[in-house]
Design a protein around this motif. Structure first.
Motif, PDB file in Angstrom:
ATOM      1  N   UNK A 100      80.197  61.268  34.951  1.00  0.00           N
ATOM      2  CA  UNK A 100      80.035  60.251  35.993  1.00  0.00           C
ATOM      3  C   UNK A 100      79.180  59.098  35.488  1.00  0.00           C
ATOM      4  N   UNK A 101      78.013  59.415  34.922  1.00  0.00           N
ATOM      5  CA  UNK A 101      77.122  58.363  34.429  1.00  0.00           C
ATOM      6  C   UNK A 101      77.753  57.603  33.266  1.00  0.00           C
ATOM      7  N   UNK A 102      78.517  58.298  32.437  1.00  0.00           N
ATOM      8  CA  UNK A 102      79.199  57.631  31.334  1.00  0.00           C
ATOM      9  C   UNK A 102      80.224  56.628  31.824  1.00  0.00           C
ATOM     10  N   UNK A 103      80.904  56.956  32.913  1.00  0.00           N
ATOM     11  CA  UNK A 103      81.896  56.045  33.469  1.00  0.00           C
ATOM     12  C   UNK A 103      81.223  54.803  34.054  1.00  0.00           C
ATOM     13  N   UNK A 104      80.072  54.965  34.710  1.00  0.00           N
ATOM     14  CA  UNK A 104      79.341  53.805  35.228  1.00  0.00           C
ATOM     15  C   UNK A 104      78.907  52.889  34.087  1.00  0.00           C
ATOM     16  N   UNK A 105      78.425  53.489  33.016  1.00  0.00           N
ATOM     17  CA  UNK A 105      77.977  52.693  31.865  1.00  0.00           C
ATOM     18  C   UNK A 105      79.165  51.953  31.242  1.00  0.00           C
ATOM     19  N   UNK A 106      80.299  52.619  31.159  1.00  0.00           N
ATOM     20  CA  UNK A 106      81.482  51.999  30.564  1.00  0.00           C
ATOM     21  C   UNK A 106      81.930  50.786  31.362  1.00  0.00           C
ATOM     22  N   UNK A 107      81.736  50.848  32.672  1.00  0.00           N
ATOM     23  CA  UNK A 107      82.145  49.738  33.536  1.00  0.00           C
ATOM     24  C   UNK A 107      81.052  48.688  33.720  1.00  0.00           C
ATOM     25  N   UNK A 108      79.898  48.893  33.114  1.00  0.00           N
ATOM     26  CA  UNK A 108      78.803  47.936  33.247  1.00  0.00           C
ATOM     27  C   UNK A 108      78.178  47.931  34.627  1.00  0.00           C
ATOM     28  N   UNK A 109      78.233  49.073  35.330  1.00  0.00           N
ATOM     29  CA  UNK A 109      77.655  49.181  36.674  1.00  0.00           C
ATOM     30  C   UNK A 109      76.201  49.627  36.602  1.00  0.00           C
ATOM     31  N   UNK A 110      75.435  49.395  37.661  1.00  0.00           N
ATOM     32  CA  UNK A 110      74.047  49.874  37.680  1.00  0.00           C
ATOM     33  C   UNK A 110      73.998  51.391  37.507  1.00  0.00           C
ATOM     34  N   UNK A 111      72.905  51.878  36.950  1.00  0.00           N
ATOM     35  CA  UNK A 111      72.746  53.321  36.773  1.00  0.00           C
ATOM     36  C   UNK A 111      72.812  54.029  38.124  1.00  0.00           C
ATOM     37  N   UNK A 112      73.407  55.200  38.106  1.00  0.00           N
ATOM     38  CA  UNK A 112      73.507  55.979  39.344  1.00  0.00           C
ATOM     39  C   UNK A 112      72.143  56.498  39.757  1.00  0.00           C
ATOM     40  N   UNK A 113      71.944  56.627  41.053  1.00  0.00           N
ATOM     41  CA  UNK A 113      70.759  57.319  41.554  1.00  0.00           C
ATOM     42  C   UNK A 113      71.086  58.807  41.585  1.00  0.00           C
ATOM     43  N   UNK A 114      70.543  59.522  40.635  1.00  0.00           N
ATOM     44  CA  UNK A 114      70.913  60.916  40.401  1.00  0.00           C
ATOM     45  C   UNK A 114      69.827  61.843  40.929  1.00  0.00           C
ATOM     46  N   UNK A 115      70.246  62.871  41.651  1.00  0.00           N
ATOM     47  CA  UNK A 115      69.346  63.936  42.077  1.00  0.00           C
ATOM     48  C   UNK A 115      69.941  65.260  41.607  1.00  0.00           C
ATOM     49  N   UNK A 116      69.151  66.032  40.883  1.00  0.00           N
ATOM     50  CA  UNK A 116      69.559  67.365  40.417  1.00  0.00           C
ATOM     51  C   UNK A 116      68.613  68.375  41.049  1.00  0.00           C
ATOM     52  N   UNK A 117      69.150  69.267  41.840  1.00  0.00           N
ATOM     53  CA  UNK A 117      68.317  70.222  42.564  1.00  0.00           C
ATOM     54  C   UNK A 117      68.358  71.601  41.899  1.00  0.00           C
ATOM     55  N   UNK A 118      67.309  72.378  42.153  1.00  0.00           N
ATOM     56  CA  UNK A 118      67.293  73.771  41.698  1.00  0.00           C
ATOM     57  C   UNK A 118      68.130  74.653  42.626  1.00  0.00           C
ATOM     58  N   UNK A 119      68.260  74.210  43.861  1.00  0.00           N
ATOM     59  CA  UNK A 119      69.078  74.943  44.821  1.00  0.00           C
ATOM     60  C   UNK A 119      70.556  74.625  44.592  1.00  0.00           C
TER      61      UNK A 119
END
Length: 320
Positions: A178-197
């Motif tokens: 997902x983040x690689x696709x945003x970078x490829x399109x020149x879009x702002x970085x994604x707001x990513x949340x990774x949870x332990x749950x």
């Protein structure tokens, strides 16, 4: 005890056609009662036995794959042994060694494997949906990068540039795509949340983190549908609507996705077709037939109401 000659008993244990089925069953019955059946039985089991290694039993995504794969193997008159690796590469290696070297299985299917070794194996090994490696004679998977390209394009075409991603510790591959696709399109970085749950609770807590940080993205991609369901519940509890305030998209296309109060947009990774191909490949390899080294399946983006942004909604499936 069975009132047959030693020669007839021996032929029964070797599954010789010279012995009637009635006599063979009587010999087997007595041998089992006396606790010596395994000692004397020297014939091959009449069905192919396939071991299936999967990351876990309690995860609903993997349990669904196990169920589908088991049904396809049963349809082909195969018996199935299923073991869990607990997402551990060491456990995966241990189970591979056990089934390959010490057990009598005829083939192995590895779901979500991590091993990259291309060692020579004497029995067929097929990998499905690998998480990092490409083990065995054949690797089957969906094109994750292409799927993410279609997901991002859907939102970009609707004028959305700021996107979010909710995931957990085992979904790093989807996050990277997902983040690689945003970078490829020149879009702002994604707001990513990774949870332990994980599952719905992980999605709920992850969405709470996005809301607490302020300026929540207009659209949020969830690593899988159960997280998306939790995220939508969190938004509802905060008085926000889907997709009016935040558009939500999941992945894996679980059966209940289209029956929610807000039908959940998702990505179908075509598990049924991959399981069918894995079954056919194992049987082909057992017949010493050639198979491709790698088969890539094109996923399908299922655009449902939860991902509707600026009127961009069509209740249909878009094959990639």
């Amino acid at each position: 005890m069975a009132h047959v000659s030693v020669s007839t008993a021996s032929k029964a244990f070797s599954m010789s056609e010279e012995v009637s089925e009635q006599t063979r069953l009587e010999v087997f019955r007595i041998a089992k009662e006396q606790g010596c059946f395994k000692k004397f039985y020297n014939a091959r089991y009449p069905k192919h036995v396939v071991a299936v290694l999967c990351p876990e039993f309690n995860g609903r995504y993997y349990s669904a794959i196990n169920s589908v794969l088991k049904e396809y193997l049963w349809q082909k008159s195969c018996e199935v042994c299923i073991a869990a690796t607990d997402f551990s590469e060491e456990k995966e290696k241990e189970l591979l060694e056990y089934y390959h070297d010490y057990s009598n299985v005829d083939g192995i299917i590895v779901i979500g494997g991590t091993i990259t070794s291309q060692s020579q194996y004497e029995i067929p090994i097929v990998s499905m949906m690998p998480r990092g490696g490409k083990l065995g004679h054949l690797c089957l998977y969906s094109d994750l990068e292409q799927a993410m390209s279609q997901v991002v394009r859907h939102f970009v075409d609707a004028g959305v540039r700021q996107l979010g991603f909710l995931g957990e510790l085992h979904t790093w591959k989807k996050q990277a795509a997902f983040c690689g696709e945003l970078e490829r399109r020149g879009l702002p970085e994604a707001r990513v949340v990774v949870t332990k749950e994980r599952f719905e609770r992980g999605g709920y807590l992850g969405m709470e983190q996005l809301l607490a940080a302020g300026d929540c993205p207009r659209a949020v991609v969830c690593a899988y549908d159960h997280m998306a369901i939790g995220a939508m519940k969190c938004l509802a509890d905060h008085g926000l609507s889907v997709p009016g305030d935040v558009a939500i998209l999941g992945m894996d296309n679980i059966p209940e996705a289209e029956y929610l109060n807000v039908p959940l947009a998702s990505v179908d990774f075509r598990i049924h077709e991959i399981c069918a191909a894995a079954t056919d490949a194992i049987l082909a390899l057992l017949d010493d037939k050639e198979v491709a080294k790698e088969v890539v399946f094109q996923a399908r983006f299922l655009n449902r109401y939860s991902a509707c942004v600026a009127g961009k909604y069509h209740q249909t499936a878009f094959p990639f």
